[in-house]
Design a protein around this motif. Structure first.
Motif, PDB file in Angstrom:
ATOM      1  N   ALA A 194       0.822  -1.208   0.000  1.00  9.04           N
ATOM      2  CA  ALA A 194       0.000   0.000   0.000  1.00  9.04           C
ATOM      3  C   ALA A 194       0.859   1.263   0.000  1.00  9.04           C
ATOM      4  O   ALA A 194       0.383   2.353  -0.337  1.00  9.04           O
ATOM      5  CB  ALA A 194      -0.935   0.009   1.199  1.00  9.04           C
ATOM      6  N   GLY A 195       2.133   1.111   0.397  1.00  9.78           N
ATOM      7  CA  GLY A 195       3.012   2.275   0.480  1.00  9.78           C
ATOM      8  C   GLY A 195       2.585   3.237   1.572  1.00  9.78           C
ATOM      9  O   GLY A 195       2.746   4.454   1.443  1.00  9.78           O
ATOM     10  N   ALA A 196       2.039   2.694   2.667  1.00  9.43           N
ATOM     11  CA  ALA A 196       1.522   3.542   3.742  1.00  9.43           C
ATOM     12  C   ALA A 196       1.469   2.753   5.046  1.00  9.43           C
ATOM     13  O   ALA A 196       1.532   1.515   5.055  1.00  9.43           O
ATOM     14  CB  ALA A 196       0.135   4.072   3.379  1.00  9.43           C
ATOM     15  N   PHE A 197       1.348   3.487   6.138  1.00 13.78           N
ATOM     16  CA  PHE A 197       1.136   2.884   7.449  1.00 13.78           C
ATOM     17  C   PHE A 197      -0.361   2.649   7.606  1.00 13.78           C
ATOM     18  O   PHE A 197      -1.161   3.574   7.421  1.00 13.78           O
ATOM     19  CB  PHE A 197       1.647   3.803   8.557  1.00 13.78           C
ATOM     20  N   THR A 198      -0.754   1.430   7.922  1.00 15.17           N
ATOM     21  CA  THR A 198      -2.173   1.114   8.034  1.00 15.17           C
ATOM     22  C   THR A 198      -2.466   0.403   9.353  1.00 15.17           C
ATOM     23  O   THR A 198      -1.651  -0.404   9.830  1.00 15.17           O
ATOM     24  CB  THR A 198      -2.649   0.205   6.882  1.00 15.17           C
ATOM     25  N   LEU A 260       4.598  11.988   8.214  1.00 10.94           N
ATOM     26  CA  LEU A 260       6.063  12.061   8.312  1.00 10.94           C
ATOM     27  C   LEU A 260       6.759  11.402   7.124  1.00 10.94           C
ATOM     28  O   LEU A 260       7.860  11.790   6.744  1.00 10.94           O
ATOM     29  CB  LEU A 260       6.531  11.370   9.603  1.00 10.94           C
ATOM     30  N   ALA A 261       6.107  10.397   6.557  1.00 15.22           N
ATOM     31  CA  ALA A 261       6.776   9.563   5.543  1.00 15.22           C
ATOM     32  C   ALA A 261       6.306   9.873   4.133  1.00 15.22           C
ATOM     33  O   ALA A 261       6.078   8.985   3.336  1.00 15.22           O
ATOM     34  CB  ALA A 261       6.538   8.084   5.862  1.00 15.22           C
ATOM     35  N   GLY A 262       6.223  11.164   3.799  1.00 17.67           N
ATOM     36  CA  GLY A 262       5.762  11.528   2.468  1.00 17.67           C
ATOM     37  C   GLY A 262       6.847  11.531   1.415  1.00 17.67           C
ATOM     38  O   GLY A 262       6.561  11.633   0.214  1.00 17.67           O
ATOM     39  N   ALA A 263       8.108  11.431   1.815  1.00 20.06           N
ATOM     40  CA  ALA A 263       9.211  11.488   0.847  1.00 20.06           C
ATOM     41  C   ALA A 263       9.333  10.180   0.078  1.00 20.06           C
ATOM     42  O   ALA A 263       9.064   9.105   0.605  1.00 20.06           O
ATOM     43  CB  ALA A 263      10.520  11.790   1.564  1.00 20.06           C
ATOM     44  N   ASP A 264       9.739  10.306  -1.171  1.00 21.48           N
ATOM     45  CA  ASP A 264      10.046   9.140  -2.008  1.00 21.48           C
ATOM     46  C   ASP A 264      11.135   9.581  -2.994  1.00 21.48           C
ATOM     47  O   ASP A 264      10.856   9.954  -4.128  1.00 21.48           O
ATOM     48  CB  ASP A 264       8.812   8.652  -2.746  1.00 21.48           C
ATOM     49  N   LEU A 265      12.360   9.543  -2.516  1.00 23.77           N
ATOM     50  CA  LEU A 265      13.484  10.142  -3.244  1.00 23.77           C
ATOM     51  C   LEU A 265      14.508   9.088  -3.629  1.00 23.77           C
ATOM     52  O   LEU A 265      14.991   8.323  -2.788  1.00 23.77           O
ATOM     53  CB  LEU A 265      14.146  11.205  -2.362  1.00 23.77           C
ATOM     54  N   SER A 266      14.848   9.048  -4.922  1.00 23.23           N
ATOM     55  CA  SER A 266      15.879   8.135  -5.417  1.00 23.23           C
ATOM     56  C   SER A 266      17.222   8.858  -5.377  1.00 23.23           C
ATOM     57  O   SER A 266      17.394   9.917  -5.999  1.00 23.23           O
ATOM     58  CB  SER A 266      15.551   7.719  -6.853  1.00 23.23           C
ATOM     59  N   LEU A 267      18.165   8.318  -4.622  1.00 25.24           N
ATOM     60  CA  LEU A 267      19.511   8.899  -4.532  1.00 25.24           C
ATOM     61  C   LEU A 267      20.413   8.212  -5.541  1.00 25.24           C
ATOM     62  O   LEU A 267      20.524   6.979  -5.549  1.00 25.24           O
ATOM     63  CB  LEU A 267      20.068   8.730  -3.118  1.00 25.24           C
ATOM     64  N   LYS A 268      21.062   9.017  -6.370  1.00 25.86           N
ATOM     65  CA  LYS A 268      21.886   8.460  -7.437  1.00 25.86           C
ATOM     66  C   LYS A 268      23.329   8.927  -7.327  1.00 25.86           C
ATOM     67  O   LYS A 268      23.626   9.986  -6.767  1.00 25.86           O
ATOM     68  CB  LYS A 268      21.308   8.859  -8.797  1.00 25.86           C
ATOM     69  N   MET A 269      24.173   8.092  -7.910  1.00 26.65           N
ATOM     70  CA  MET A 269      25.594   8.403  -7.916  1.00 26.65           C
ATOM     71  C   MET A 269      26.153   7.929  -9.251  1.00 26.65           C
ATOM     72  O   MET A 269      26.044   6.745  -9.583  1.00 26.65           O
ATOM     73  CB  MET A 269      26.296   7.685  -6.755  1.00 26.65           C
ATOM     74  N   ASP A 278      12.270   6.226   1.146  1.00 25.64           N
ATOM     75  CA  ASP A 278      10.822   6.066   0.983  1.00 25.64           C
ATOM     76  C   ASP A 278      10.214   5.599   2.290  1.00 25.64           C
ATOM     77  O   ASP A 278      10.891   5.531   3.330  1.00 25.64           O
ATOM     78  CB  ASP A 278      10.521   5.086  -0.151  1.00 25.64           C
ATOM     79  N   GLY A 279       8.933   5.256   2.242  1.00 23.95           N
ATOM     80  CA  GLY A 279       8.230   4.883   3.460  1.00 23.95           C
ATOM     81  C   GLY A 279       8.854   3.714   4.190  1.00 23.95           C
ATOM     82  O   GLY A 279       8.931   3.714   5.423  1.00 23.95           O
ATOM     83  N   ALA A 280       9.299   2.710   3.440  1.00 22.77           N
ATOM     84  CA  ALA A 280       9.889   1.529   4.080  1.00 22.77           C
ATOM     85  C   ALA A 280      11.136   1.888   4.875  1.00 22.77           C
ATOM     86  O   ALA A 280      11.375   1.344   5.962  1.00 22.77           O
ATOM     87  CB  ALA A 280      10.208   0.483   3.015  1.00 22.77           C
ATOM     88  N   LEU A 281      11.963   2.811   4.333  1.00 21.20           N
ATOM     89  CA  LEU A 281      13.171   3.239   5.039  1.00 21.20           C
ATOM     90  C   LEU A 281      12.827   4.169   6.186  1.00 21.20           C
ATOM     91  O   LEU A 281      13.351   4.039   7.298  1.00 21.20           O
ATOM     92  CB  LEU A 281      14.122   3.932   4.059  1.00 21.20           C
ATOM     93  N   ILE A 282      11.932   5.110   5.914  1.00 20.05           N
ATOM     94  CA  ILE A 282      11.574   6.079   6.950  1.00 20.05           C
ATOM     95  C   ILE A 282      10.948   5.391   8.155  1.00 20.05           C
ATOM     96  O   ILE A 282      11.129   5.827   9.299  1.00 20.05           O
ATOM     97  CB  ILE A 282      10.606   7.132   6.365  1.00 20.05           C
ATOM     98  N   ASP A 355      10.323  18.222   3.489  1.00 21.03           N
ATOM     99  CA  ASP A 355       9.567  18.737   2.339  1.00 21.03           C
ATOM    100  C   ASP A 355       8.787  17.652   1.600  1.00 21.03           C
ATOM    101  O   ASP A 355       8.161  17.939   0.574  1.00 21.03           O
ATOM    102  CB  ASP A 355      10.520  19.423   1.353  1.00 21.03           C
ATOM    103  N   LYS A 356       8.868  16.405   2.103  1.00 24.87           N
ATOM    104  CA  LYS A 356       8.211  15.273   1.431  1.00 24.87           C
ATOM    105  C   LYS A 356       8.625  15.219  -0.048  1.00 24.87           C
ATOM    106  O   LYS A 356       7.794  15.065  -0.947  1.00 24.87           O
ATOM    107  CB  LYS A 356       6.692  15.363   1.566  1.00 24.87           C
TER     108      LYS A 356
END
Length: 382
Positions: A194-198, A260-269, A278-282, A355-356
Motif C-alpha cells: 500500500a506504500g503507507a502505514f495502516t 512524516l513519511a511523504g518522501a520518495d526520493l531516489s539517490l543516485k551516484m 521512501d516509506g519503508a526506510l523512513i 519537504d516530502k
C-alpha cells in the motif's frame, strides 16, 4: 252413457298426498367417509414414518464427513470405520494452517455412542417437516459448527490423546507467533504494497492466543467439523498488542506517520541508484513516545547516512580489474575515487523528509571518479 272415471295415476309411496314433488332419496355422506379414510391413512403413515426415522437417519445426514443417509446406527458406525478418505481436521486462519488426522476414527470418538447420539436427534414426532427440510437442504458443515458452540466432549473416546492434540496444536501456534512481534511498531505498521502505514498491518503483528485457539479447535473437533476457521473467533483469536495500545491510538499514530513519511526520493551516484528514501526506510527512523506520537529519530538518520557513505566511498579502497592481456589486477591506496560529502548528504535527507520530496537527487560528493561502479570494481576510465 254411464260415467267413467279417469284412471288414477300411480304415485310412489314417498310422494306426500297433495304434493306432486318427489322426496329426495337418503344418500350416504360420501365426503365424510373419504375424509375419515384419508385421516386414517395419514395416521398410519405418520406412525410408520415415526417408527422408520427412529431407526434410520434422514437423507443428507453426515457424521465426521461421512454420508450416513438412511443408515441405521450400526451401519453408520461401520461406514465411519471404513470411510475413505478417512476423517481429517484442519485449523485455518490468516497465514496459519494446521491439520490433524487420527489413525482410526476409534482413536478419536466413541463411534457407537456418536452414531446413536446423532440418531437420537432425529425428532421423530416432526419427521415430515424434518424429511422435507433434509431433502431440500441436506445437512452441511454448518450443523457441526453450530454444535461446536456447546461442545460435547463426551464424544471423545477413551483412546483419544487429548494432551498430544493440545501439545501439537500449541507448538504450531508458537511457531506461528515467532514471526509476529506482538507489539505496535512503525515497521510493523508499514504496508509495503500500500506504500503507507495502516491499522490493519499494525494489527497483523498480533500473536495468536494459544489457549483460545486450542479451546476453539477442540470444540470443533468434538463437533466432528472438518475445519475450524479462526475467522469465526475474530479478534478473540489474538492477544492484545503489548502496552495495551488501543485501536484509536493505532489509527491516530498511522495517520501521523503517513504525514512524516511523504518522501520518495531516489539517490543516485554516477547515474546509478544507490539508495531510496521512501516509506519503508523512513519507518525504520520513526520512534513513538509513551502516547504513541511519532517523530523522526535524527540519530538513526545520521547513522544511516554514515553507513551509506561508507559503502559508496572508493578513495583508498581496493579495486580489482582485468587488464587487456587477461590478467586480473588488484590495486589500493591513492587519492583517486569517489568521496561522499556526509554533511551535505545528511542535510539533503533531512530536507527531503521535511519537504516530502519525491523524484531523484544526486548524492553530494566532495570528490568523484570517472564512473561509479559496484564496490571493489574499477572506477576510472579506460
Amino acid at each position: 252413457m254411464p260415467f267413467k272415471s279417469e284412471p288414477t295415476a300411480y304415485k310412489p309411496a314417498h310422494f306426500a298426498p297433495g304434493n306432486d314433488t318427489p322426496k329426495p332419496r337418503r344418500k350416504h355422506n360420501v365426503p365424510l367417509i373419504i375424509a375419515i379414510v384419508i385421516v386414517a391413512l395419514a395416521a398410519v403413515a405418520y406412525v410408520a414414518g415415526a417408527i422408520v426415522f427412529s431407526n434410520i437417519y434422514y437423507p443428507g445426514t453426515v457424521i465426521a464427513g461421512t454420508d450416513v443417509s438412511l443408515c441405521t446406527a450400526s451401519d453408520a458406525a461401520e461406514r465411519l470405520r471404513t470411510a475413505s478418505p478417512a476423517y481429517t481436521f484442519e485449523v485455518t486462519g490468516e497465514d496459519f494452517a494446521w491439520s490433524y488426522a487420527p489413525e482410526t476414527i476409534d482413536d478419536l470418538i466413541d463411534v457407537e455412542a456418536v452414531a446413536q447420539g446423532e440418531l437420537a436427534k432425529n425428532e421423530v414426532f416432526i419427521w415430515p417437516a424434518r424429511l422435507i427440510s433434509a431433502l431440500l437442504s441436506p445437512k452441511s458443515e454448518q450443523d457441526a459448527i453450530d454444535t461446536a458452540a456447546t461442545p460435547d466432549f463426551s464424544r471423545f473416546s477413551s483412546s483419544f490423546d487429548e494432551a498430544a492434540f493440545e501439545e501439537e496444536l500449541g507448538a504450531a501456534v508458537d511457531a506461528y507467533n515467532e514471526s509476529r512481534s506482538g507489539t505496535f511498531t512503525p515497521t510493523g505498521a508499514y504496508d509495503a504494497e500500500a506504500g503507507a502505514f495502516t491499522p490493519e498491518h499494525a494489527r497483523a503483528c498480533k500473536k495468536l492466543d494459544r489457549d483460545e485457539v486450542i479451546a476453539f479447535a477442540k470444540a470443533h473437533l468434538a463437533a466432528l467439523s472438518s475445519t475450524a476457521s479462526l475467522d469465526e473467533l475474530g479478534e478473540e483469536a489474538y492477544l492484545p498488542l503489548e502496552g495495551g495500545v488501543s485501536d484509536e491510538q493505532i489509527e491516530s499514530a498511522c495517520d501521523a506517520m503517513n504525514e512524516l513519511a511523504g518522501a520518495d526520493l531516489s539517490l543516485k551516484m554516477g547515474g546509478a541508484e544507490v539508495a531510496r528514501v521512501d516509506g519503508a526506510l523512513i519507518a525504520q527512523w520513526i520512534v513513538l513516545d509513551e502516547n504513541y506520537a511519532p517523530s523522526i529519530d535524527e540519530e538513526a538518520v545520521a547513522a544511516w547516512v554514515e553507513k551509506l557513505a561508507d559503502s559508496l566511498d572508493t578513495v583508498g579502497t581496493e579495486r580489482t580489474y582485468t587488464r587487456p592481456d587477461g590478467k586480473e589486477i588488484t590495486v589500493s591506496g591513492g587519492t583517486f575515487g569517489w568521496k561522499v560529502d556526509r554533511e551535505a548528504l545528511a542535510k539533503l535527507v533531512s530536507s527531503a523528509l521535511a519537504d516530502k520530496q519525491t523524484g531523484e537527487a544526486d548524492v553530494p560528493c566532495s570528490q568523484t571518479g570517472d564512473v561509479f561502479t559496484a564496490p571493489g570494481e574499477r572506477d576510472w576510465g579506460a
